[in-house]
Design a protein around this motif. Sequence first.
Motif, PDB file in Angstrom:
ATOM      1  N   SER A   1       0.828  -1.213   0.000  1.00 17.54           N
ATOM      2  CA  SER A   1       0.000   0.000   0.000  1.00 17.54           C
ATOM      3  C   SER A   1       0.861   1.261   0.000  1.00 17.54           C
ATOM      4  O   SER A   1       0.610   2.200  -0.760  1.00 17.54           O
ATOM      5  CB  SER A   1      -0.928   0.000   1.215  1.00 17.54           C
ATOM      6  N   PHE A   2       1.881   1.284   0.854  1.00 19.62           N
ATOM      7  CA  PHE A   2       2.725   2.471   0.956  1.00 19.62           C
ATOM      8  C   PHE A   2       3.820   2.491  -0.108  1.00 19.62           C
ATOM      9  O   PHE A   2       4.083   3.528  -0.715  1.00 19.62           O
ATOM     10  CB  PHE A   2       3.349   2.566   2.346  1.00 19.62           C
ATOM     11  N   SER A   3       4.473   1.351  -0.321  1.00 23.53           N
ATOM     12  CA  SER A   3       5.638   1.339  -1.213  1.00 23.53           C
ATOM     13  C   SER A   3       5.261   1.608  -2.663  1.00 23.53           C
ATOM     14  O   SER A   3       6.016   2.255  -3.391  1.00 23.53           O
ATOM     15  CB  SER A   3       6.372   0.002  -1.107  1.00 23.53           C
ATOM     16  N   SER A   4       4.096   1.126  -3.098  1.00 21.54           N
ATOM     17  CA  SER A   4       3.697   1.363  -4.488  1.00 21.54           C
ATOM     18  C   SER A   4       3.455   2.844  -4.739  1.00 21.54           C
ATOM     19  O   SER A   4       3.831   3.388  -5.790  1.00 21.54           O
ATOM     20  CB  SER A   4       2.437   0.556  -4.824  1.00 21.54           C
ATOM     21  N   LEU A   5       2.853   3.521  -3.772  1.00 20.45           N
ATOM     22  CA  LEU A   5       2.601   4.953  -3.922  1.00 20.45           C
ATOM     23  C   LEU A   5       3.910   5.747  -3.825  1.00 20.45           C
ATOM     24  O   LEU A   5       4.132   6.690  -4.588  1.00 20.45           O
ATOM     25  CB  LEU A   5       1.625   5.426  -2.844  1.00 20.45           C
ATOM     26  N   VAL A   6       4.767   5.344  -2.897  1.00 19.30           N
ATOM     27  CA  VAL A   6       6.066   6.007  -2.756  1.00 19.30           C
ATOM     28  C   VAL A   6       6.879   5.863  -4.036  1.00 19.30           C
ATOM     29  O   VAL A   6       7.492   6.827  -4.513  1.00 19.30           O
ATOM     30  CB  VAL A   6       6.841   5.423  -1.553  1.00 19.30           C
ATOM     31  N   GLU A   7       6.871   4.671  -4.628  1.00 19.31           N
ATOM     32  CA  GLU A   7       7.615   4.444  -5.869  1.00 19.31           C
ATOM     33  C   GLU A   7       7.072   5.302  -7.002  1.00 19.31           C
ATOM     34  O   GLU A   7       7.838   5.879  -7.789  1.00 19.31           O
ATOM     35  CB  GLU A   7       7.539   2.971  -6.263  1.00 19.31           C
TER      36      GLU A   7
ATOM     37  N   SER B   1      10.406   1.076   6.431  1.00 19.77           N
ATOM     38  CA  SER B   1      10.945   2.427   6.301  1.00 19.77           C
ATOM     39  C   SER B   1      10.279   3.157   5.143  1.00 19.77           C
ATOM     40  O   SER B   1      10.373   4.384   5.042  1.00 19.77           O
ATOM     41  CB  SER B   1      12.463   2.394   6.091  1.00 19.77           C
ATOM     42  N   VAL B   2       9.607   2.396   4.254  1.00 25.28           N
ATOM     43  CA  VAL B   2       8.894   3.052   3.148  1.00 25.28           C
ATOM     44  C   VAL B   2       7.772   3.938   3.684  1.00 25.28           C
ATOM     45  O   VAL B   2       7.385   4.906   3.036  1.00 25.28           O
ATOM     46  CB  VAL B   2       8.326   2.021   2.146  1.00 25.28           C
TER      47      VAL B   2
END
Length: 232
Positions: free
Chosen positions: A88-94, A138-139
């Motif tokens: 959920s978080f890492s895909s948006l951060v990427e 950490s993402v």
Amino acid sequence: MKNFYRLKMKYQRYAIRNLAKYMTIIYAITYLTMVTGIGNFLYWDFLAFSPAEVMHGQIWRIITAIVYPPFANDGIVMALLGIYIFYSFSSLVEEVMGEFEYNLYFFGSFIIGELGAIILYLLTGINMPFMPIYTQFSVFMAFAVLFPDATVLLMFALPIKAKYFALVELLVYAFQLIRGSLYTKVSIIAAIIPVVLFFVLMYNRRGGNIINDIKAEIRHKQRQKEWKDQWK
């Protein structure tokens, strides 16, 4: 900043596209194999990062250690929840950060942690495996830097802004850094360094200068104190 952009222009073609999605799939597959017991044996005996084994030629462990899924030892519900939160978080951060930056951010944390484990091994002889537990989440810190005012649900119930959630997480990390084992200390430091570097990068992109702003804030506080003191 100029050096970073030169680095990006030179190496961005090697960045893995959709890294967050691929890592989520890898985590899910690894966890399913671990449930059977076979995956657990394979990971710890052949894939996990161990300084002693790496120094004796098993260099593939530098890469294969990354497949360890979040919350792998906390039951199926927590494992699935951890994988879902990571995606959920890492895909948006990427998506917002960019492919090259996200690759550098994600893999950089692993490399820092592994280097820390090797240095510890060379200095003390302690063969401490490096686990990516703190790195995986950490993402969220990167998410909080990108979207500080976004609302997240604490325990899926209590709405709280990302910046406050990240602050609470940092306080927990600080406590664990002081009271935790050497393994915990190395893992937390490895996870936090990329967050700090990313924050500095994002701040500079917005035209700020952290050192000058900190100095200016200190001078402002001093002037406020001097002004209040003269009226006492």
